[in-house]
Enzyme design. Structure first.
Site, short mmCIF file in Angstrom:
data_model
loop_
_atom_site.label_atom_id
_atom_site.label_comp_id
_atom_site.label_asym_id
_atom_site.label_seq_id
_atom_site.Cartn_x
_atom_site.Cartn_y
_atom_site.Cartn_z
N GLY A 222 -21.10 44.15 -5.43
CA GLY A 222 -20.66 45.42 -4.86
C GLY A 222 -21.76 46.48 -4.88
CB SER B 163 -29.44 47.00 -12.17
OG SER B 163 -28.91 45.72 -12.46
CB ALA C 133 -25.76 52.73 -18.04
CB CYS D 114 -11.70 35.53 -11.89
SG CYS D 114 -12.98 35.07 -10.76
CB CYS E 195 -10.75 33.69 -0.99
SG CYS E 195 -11.68 33.72 -2.49
C1 LIG Z 1 -17.82 32.36 -11.18
C2 LIG Z 1 -17.29 33.29 -10.14
C3 LIG Z 1 -17.22 32.87 -8.82
C4 LIG Z 1 -16.72 33.72 -7.84
N1 LIG Z 1 -16.63 33.25 -6.58
C5 LIG Z 1 -16.14 34.07 -5.62
C6 LIG Z 1 -16.05 33.60 -4.27
O1 LIG Z 1 -16.40 32.47 -3.97
N2 LIG Z 1 -15.56 34.45 -3.34
C7 LIG Z 1 -15.16 35.71 -3.65
O2 LIG Z 1 -14.71 36.45 -2.77
N3 LIG Z 1 -15.23 36.18 -4.90
C8 LIG Z 1 -15.71 35.39 -5.90
N4 LIG Z 1 -15.79 35.87 -7.17
C9 LIG Z 1 -15.25 37.22 -7.48
C10 LIG Z 1 -16.21 38.39 -7.17
O3 LIG Z 1 -16.58 38.36 -5.80
C11 LIG Z 1 -17.47 38.36 -8.03
O4 LIG Z 1 -17.12 38.42 -9.39
C12 LIG Z 1 -18.42 39.52 -7.73
O5 LIG Z 1 -19.67 39.22 -8.29
C13 LIG Z 1 -17.92 40.85 -8.28
O6 LIG Z 1 -18.77 41.88 -7.85
P1 LIG Z 1 -19.01 43.22 -8.70
O7 LIG Z 1 -20.07 43.97 -7.99
O8 LIG Z 1 -17.72 43.88 -8.96
O9 LIG Z 1 -19.52 42.72 -10.11
P2 LIG Z 1 -20.85 41.92 -10.45
O10 LIG Z 1 -21.31 41.13 -9.27
O11 LIG Z 1 -20.56 41.21 -11.72
O12 LIG Z 1 -21.93 43.06 -10.70
C14 LIG Z 1 -21.89 43.95 -11.76
C15 LIG Z 1 -23.30 44.38 -12.05
O13 LIG Z 1 -23.30 45.44 -13.01
C16 LIG Z 1 -24.37 45.22 -13.89
N5 LIG Z 1 -24.11 45.91 -15.16
C17 LIG Z 1 -23.23 45.58 -16.13
N6 LIG Z 1 -23.33 46.41 -17.16
C18 LIG Z 1 -24.30 47.31 -16.85
C19 LIG Z 1 -24.87 48.40 -17.53
N7 LIG Z 1 -24.48 48.77 -18.76
N8 LIG Z 1 -25.85 49.11 -16.93
C20 LIG Z 1 -26.27 48.77 -15.68
N9 LIG Z 1 -25.77 47.72 -15.00
C21 LIG Z 1 -24.79 47.00 -15.58
C22 LIG Z 1 -24.41 43.70 -14.05
O14 LIG Z 1 -25.64 43.24 -14.52
C23 LIG Z 1 -24.14 43.25 -12.63
O15 LIG Z 1 -25.33 43.13 -11.89
C24 LIG Z 1 -16.29 35.04 -8.18
C25 LIG Z 1 -16.37 35.46 -9.51
C26 LIG Z 1 -16.87 34.60 -10.49
C27 LIG Z 1 -16.93 35.09 -11.93
#
Ligand SMILES: Cc1cc2nc3c(=O)[nH]c(=O)nc-3n(C[C@H](O)[C@H](O)[C@H](O)COP(=O)(O)OP(=O)(O)OC[C@H]3O[C@@H](n4cnc5c(N)ncnc54)[C@H](O)[C@@H]3O)c2cc1C
Length: 436
Positions: A19, A41, A85, A166, A360
């Protein structure tokens, strides 16, 4: 890092996962020349999380799903640090970093994903007795454990623990393991059990989508994978999962001591420590509270998107299950946030509402299951699921496409817009006066 008095307003994106990266690009495009965009990040790199299950069976090398972020952000004119952070201070409009410094902001977009709550079950997770695919480095360790397991095949337990939100990747991983074990010609030596907190197979935290119940039950049956639903894991010992199967009334119906030589369960998620326990910002599990515009109702210059957003469960289930936040749903949040901050910069109230549509693809290596839920939360206008070899091909295509998008720093190229238009899948809801 305070701002000089005559500087442009600063929009700070916290987190650079699926995201956060796309949000930074899209916000930058929507506010070009009128705001400074910065990303904090805790990693130098973007990792394509949906491919982690492939990493765990060596269908992908971690390197293939990594994008170094600093050069892309620099090219796009977006400030970037990977220091991480430690605390958000919403009353002071600043984020404190791991090196003790702070970054001031005018708008904050929280996209920090989940903290993995392995500690809620004794013996759970990569520091305990099970492997994980939630992070790419976990999946790389899981690949080593899987290679060792294949030299000494025993039972496998896969699934999703109580409170998980999930479920797609749990099914995906169970069926990927089945495919890979058949390829290695040792499937006959590996009894497999799918253990899930869902009330029925294919519920997915969404009360099913189309016929996911029938499709996924049939996949598990055809591949000789037994299952336990309404499952609550009490603890993992080395090589044994202790599971309670709960009845409709919430009472324990049966207990299972399931032996395993290899196990992966998706854990429950919660918000990261940097935001936990901030009155008005988060719920008791540390998820960020957001209104229909993705804006925090109390701290109005804070938006959130992705897994870190608080979404209530669909309804009571015997064992708690959460609502998944899937990729396309997250992208719809990104688009709404970018438009809403741009509106605020022009002195207007935010009025865009994300569609939260879910598209999905769950891949099994030699086939897969796909679903479209519009909106993700029922009742729905579109409630469709299907299966076939095409899902595997589509998922590989999606992986290549998304990683390219992150590498190039584009949020939604023209051809994506056209394809989505053709399919009638929208990122934003049509807003009415009441939405404003
Ligand atoms: C194994 C797995 C497979 C998945 N497969 C699919 C799929 O096939 N299709 C689908 O639609 N969805 C899927 N998902 C669900 C979802 O799309 C993903 O989890 C997605 O990565 C979520 O995006 P996000 O940006 O919310 O979180 P994330 O991608 O997890 O990003 C969060 C970011 O914040 C950073 N962060 C954390 N703490 C801090 C901090 N203190 N300071 C700075 N940065 C920080 C992390 O390092 C990370 O880069 C899947 C999830 C998982 C776990």
């Amino acid at each position: 890092m305070p701002k000089p008095a005559n500087a442009l307003p600063r929009i700070l994106v916290l987190g650079a996962g699926l995201g956060g990266t796309i949000a930074a690009y899209e916000i930058r495009d929507a506010t070009r020349g009128r705001a400074e965009v910065m990303v904090v990040s805790d990693s130098e790199d973007y990792w394509f999380v949906p491919s982690n299950p492939w990493v765990a069976v060596r269908w992908r090398e971690p390197e293939a799903i990594r994008v170094p972020l600093a050069p892309v952000m620099a090219k796009k004119g977006i400030g970037f640090t990977s220091v991480g952070a430690t605390r958000v201070h919403p009353a002071e409009n600043r984020v404190e970093l791991r090196d003790g410094s702070s970054i001031a902001y005018d708008w904050l977009v929280i996209a920090t994903g989940p903290e993995l709550a392995f500690d809620e079950i004794p013996g759970f997770g990569p520091d305990g007795h099970t492997v994980s695919v939630c992070k790419t480095d976990h999946a790389a360790h899981a690949a080593d454990a899987f290679d060792a397991f294949c030299k000494n095949p025993r039972p496998i337990v896969v699934g999703a623990a109580q409170g998980a939100s999930c479920f797609g990747p749990a099914y995906e991983f169970a069926l990927i393991l089945d495919t890979e074990l058949r390829r290695r010609k040792i499937r006959d030596q590996v009894p497999m059990t799918f253990v899930t907190s869902e009330p029925y197979i294919g519920h997915l935290g969404l009360d099913g989508v189309g016929d996911t119940k029938g499709l996924l039950e049939s996949q598990l049956r055809e591949r000789h994978i037994k299952w336990v639903t309404n499952a609550r894991v009490t603890r993992f010992d080395e090589g044994v999962a202790h599971v309670e199967e709960v009845g409709e009334d919430g009472a324990v119906k049966k207990t299972h001591d399931l032996p395993f030589g290899f196990s992966m369960l998706l854990p429950a998620f919660r918000g990261i420590k940097a935001v936990h326990g901030i009155e008005g910002l988060t719920n008791p599990r540390g998820f960020i509270l957001a209104d229909k515009h993705q804006r925090n109702p109390h701290f109005k210059n804070i938006y959130s998107l992705g897994v870190c957003v608080a979404i209530p469960p669909l309804g009571p289930t015997p064992v708690p299950v959460g609502v998944p936040k899937t990729g396309f749903m997250i992208e719809s949040m990104v688009t709404a946030v970018a438009h809403n901050i741009a509106a605020e910069l022009e002195g207007r109230e935010p009025n865009e509402v994300p569609s939260w549509n879910a598209v999905c693809l769950a891949d099994f290596g030699d086939g897969g299951v796909a679903f479209v839920a519009q909106p993700q939360i029922p009742p729905r206008n579109v409630n469709w699921s299907s299966h076939g070899k095409w899902v595997h091909i589509a998922k590989v295509g999606f992986e290549k496409y998304f990683i390219r998008k992150v590498r190039r720093g584009t949020s939604e190229p023209l051809y994506e817009k056209l394809v989505l238009q053709m399919l009638g899948i929208k990122k934003l809801k049509e807003t009415t006066k009441e939405d404003v």
